[in-house]
Every structure is written in C-alpha cells, then in structure tokens.
Design a protein around this motif. Structure first.
Motif, PDB file in Angstrom:
ATOM      1  N   ARG A 157      -5.371  -3.213   1.176  1.00 20.29           N
ATOM      2  CA  ARG A 157      -6.696  -2.729   0.768  1.00 20.29           C
ATOM      3  C   ARG A 157      -6.596  -2.078  -0.605  1.00 20.29           C
ATOM      4  O   ARG A 157      -5.822  -1.143  -0.816  1.00 20.29           O
ATOM      5  CB  ARG A 157      -7.229  -1.729   1.786  1.00 20.29           C
ATOM      6  CG  ARG A 157      -8.648  -1.305   1.483  1.00 20.29           C
ATOM      7  CD  ARG A 157      -9.209  -0.468   2.590  1.00 20.29           C
ATOM      8  NE  ARG A 157     -10.554  -0.005   2.246  1.00 20.29           N
ATOM      9  CZ  ARG A 157     -11.197   0.898   2.925  1.00 20.29           C
ATOM     10  NH1 ARG A 157     -10.649   1.430   4.005  1.00 20.29           N
ATOM     11  NH2 ARG A 157     -12.399   1.274   2.546  1.00 20.29           N
ATOM     12  N   GLN A 158      -7.378  -2.580  -1.514  1.00 22.97           N
ATOM     13  CA  GLN A 158      -7.414  -2.062  -2.880  1.00 22.97           C
ATOM     14  C   GLN A 158      -8.319  -0.824  -2.941  1.00 22.97           C
ATOM     15  O   GLN A 158      -9.281  -0.712  -2.182  1.00 22.97           O
ATOM     16  CB  GLN A 158      -7.946  -3.136  -3.836  1.00 22.97           C
ATOM     17  CG  GLN A 158      -7.105  -4.392  -3.876  1.00 22.97           C
ATOM     18  CD  GLN A 158      -5.679  -4.138  -4.324  1.00 22.97           C
ATOM     19  OE1 GLN A 158      -5.438  -3.360  -5.233  1.00 22.97           O
ATOM     20  NE2 GLN A 158      -4.727  -4.769  -3.653  1.00 22.97           N
TER      21      GLN A 158
ATOM     22  N   VAL B 202     -14.880  -0.979   3.495  1.00 23.71           N
ATOM     23  CA  VAL B 202     -14.307  -1.499   4.739  1.00 23.71           C
ATOM     24  C   VAL B 202     -14.838  -2.905   5.004  1.00 23.71           C
ATOM     25  O   VAL B 202     -14.080  -3.802   5.381  1.00 23.71           O
ATOM     26  CB  VAL B 202     -14.610  -0.551   5.926  1.00 23.71           C
ATOM     27  CG1 VAL B 202     -14.182  -1.172   7.237  1.00 23.71           C
ATOM     28  CG2 VAL B 202     -13.921   0.784   5.718  1.00 23.71           C
TER      29      VAL B 202
ATOM     30  N   THR C 244     -12.471  -0.487  -2.492  1.00 25.07           N
ATOM     31  CA  THR C 244     -12.918  -1.617  -1.676  1.00 25.07           C
ATOM     32  C   THR C 244     -13.525  -1.051  -0.397  1.00 25.07           C
ATOM     33  O   THR C 244     -12.885  -0.259   0.295  1.00 25.07           O
ATOM     34  CB  THR C 244     -11.744  -2.556  -1.317  1.00 25.07           C
ATOM     35  OG1 THR C 244     -11.147  -3.022  -2.524  1.00 25.07           O
ATOM     36  CG2 THR C 244     -12.206  -3.731  -0.491  1.00 25.07           C
TER      37      THR C 244
ATOM     38  N   TYR D 256     -13.097  -5.318   2.751  1.00 22.90           N
ATOM     39  CA  TYR D 256     -11.709  -5.455   3.190  1.00 22.90           C
ATOM     40  C   TYR D 256     -11.613  -6.389   4.397  1.00 22.90           C
ATOM     41  O   TYR D 256     -10.772  -7.291   4.429  1.00 22.90           O
ATOM     42  CB  TYR D 256     -11.138  -4.072   3.497  1.00 22.90           C
ATOM     43  CG  TYR D 256      -9.716  -4.065   3.977  1.00 22.90           C
ATOM     44  CD1 TYR D 256      -8.710  -4.704   3.256  1.00 22.90           C
ATOM     45  CD2 TYR D 256      -9.373  -3.418   5.151  1.00 22.90           C
ATOM     46  CE1 TYR D 256      -7.394  -4.683   3.698  1.00 22.90           C
ATOM     47  CE2 TYR D 256      -8.064  -3.387   5.598  1.00 22.90           C
ATOM     48  CZ  TYR D 256      -7.068  -4.025   4.862  1.00 22.90           C
ATOM     49  OH  TYR D 256      -5.777  -4.005   5.312  1.00 22.90           O
TER      50      TYR D 256
ATOM     51  N   GLN E 236     -12.102  -9.889   3.312  1.00 22.36           N
ATOM     52  CA  GLN E 236     -10.887 -10.348   2.635  1.00 22.36           C
ATOM     53  C   GLN E 236      -9.847 -10.811   3.661  1.00 22.36           C
ATOM     54  O   GLN E 236      -9.207 -11.856   3.490  1.00 22.36           O
ATOM     55  CB  GLN E 236     -10.349  -9.192   1.790  1.00 22.36           C
ATOM     56  CG  GLN E 236      -9.002  -9.367   1.156  1.00 22.36           C
ATOM     57  CD  GLN E 236      -8.606  -8.096   0.394  1.00 22.36           C
ATOM     58  OE1 GLN E 236      -9.390  -7.560  -0.369  1.00 22.36           O
ATOM     59  NE2 GLN E 236      -7.397  -7.622   0.627  1.00 22.36           N
TER      60      GLN E 236
ATOM     61  N   GLU F 231       0.823  -1.217   0.000  1.00 21.16           N
ATOM     62  CA  GLU F 231       0.000   0.000   0.000  1.00 21.16           C
ATOM     63  C   GLU F 231       0.854   1.264   0.000  1.00 21.16           C
ATOM     64  O   GLU F 231       0.544   2.223  -0.693  1.00 21.16           O
ATOM     65  CB  GLU F 231      -0.894   0.041   1.249  1.00 21.16           C
ATOM     66  CG  GLU F 231      -2.153  -0.759   1.148  1.00 21.16           C
ATOM     67  CD  GLU F 231      -2.993  -0.619   2.411  1.00 21.16           C
ATOM     68  OE1 GLU F 231      -3.325   0.519   2.791  1.00 21.16           O
ATOM     69  OE2 GLU F 231      -3.320  -1.660   3.003  1.00 21.16           O
TER      70      GLU F 231
END
Length: 181
Positions: free
Chosen positions: A156-157, A162, A160, A165, A168, A129
């Motif tokens: 985190r992309q 929260v 996306t 995320y 994920q 990141e």
C-alpha cells in the motif's frame, strides 16, 4: 510378459517430493526432499506411504522434469521465507515476532489453492512496506518478475485509500487476493 517398473521414479506424496529408487540389492529406497536443508534424505517410511497413497489417489507419479520443477518451486518458497524473516529481523507483529504473522499469512493463503508462488508472495507481502532496506528491484532480481509484481501490488502506497488499495489487490489476480484479502 511381465512389465517391470523403471527406476528412479519421482512422486509427489501429499506435500512431499519423493524419489524412489532400487539399491544394489534390489530393495526399494525412498529419498525425501527436505527444502529446509535443500537436500534429499533417505526416508523409507515413504515406501509404505507411497504404497498406501496409491490406493487413495494421493500420490502422483511425475516425470523427472516435473519433479525438478516442483523442487525448484519449493526452493523458491524456502528462499522467500528466509529472506522475509531476515528482512523483518526483530520486528514484532503485536506481541509476537513478525515471523509468526508471516507463517499465519502463508498458511491462510494456502487454504484456497496451494501453490509455491503464492506461498513465496505470502512470506514477502510486507517487505516493501516494512523493510526500508528492501526495494522492488531486490525482489525482482532475486525472485523474478511475477513474484515482484504481486508483492508490489500488495504494498500500500502512502495517500492510497483503502478502496483503491483493495482494487489494486483484486486487479493483481487470485494469488494477491488469497494473500491479502
């Protein structure tokens, strides 16, 4: 017939890797692995620690292969730590150098269950990141598929939510959860 211990012996004492051996005069010598230097140093304080720890079940005599695996994992953790520190360079986390944040995350991640893969991931968790010069392929080539998978899961992309995320992270497993949640 009295059994004699064969040397060298390999032990894990608390969080230290110790190789016990006898010198030419038969005296016990303790060699402690120093991951920061990637070397072993004589540290005979461990002889009394080893003797005391045996009574408290805080020492684990291990095979040479287990010992080598432990040392390799310690090296991996130290390499990840150094890599992350260099990648973040002069970045700051609030008013502190970024390395303070990384040390705190690694410390927190070790509370639930200590393992060196988790520690490596804790140090690397923000590099994708925050460090545009580092790619997932760099992580994969240097630290392996499992660590890369976890670091990617902790990244985190853009666009996306929260909730997505967090999902994920949970899907990546307990090591990812311990580092980020």
């Amino acid at each position: 017939m009295r059994m004699t211990k064969k040397f060298p012996q390999y032990a894990l004492v608390y969080s230290d890797a110790v190789r016990l051996d006898r010198d030419d005069d038969g005296r016990l010598t303790a060699w402690r692995y120093v991951p920061e230097k990637d070397t072993f140093e004589v540290d005979n304080r461990f002889i009394s620690s080893v003797q005391c720890a045996k009574y408290n079940d805080e020492i684990h005599i291990v095979s040479e292969d287990e010992f080598a695996r432990y040392v390799a994992l310690r090296r991996l953790e130290q390499e990840a730590r150094q890599f992350a520190f260099e990648a973040h360079g002069t970045q700051r986390y609030g008013k502190e150098p970024y390395r303070v944040h990384l040390e705190e995350v690694a410390k927190f991640a070790s509370y639930s269950s200590f393992n060196y893969t988790r520690q490596a991931v804790a140090y690397l968790h923000d590099v994708l990141e925050d460090c545009t010069q580092v790619t997932a392929n760099d992580i994969r080539m240097r630290f392996g598929e499992e660590i890369c998978r976890l670091v990617v899961a902790l990244t985190r992309q853009p666009n996306t939510s929260v909730a997505q995320y967090f999902q994920q992270i949970r899907a990546a497993g307990p090591d990812a959860v311990a580092v980020k949640l």
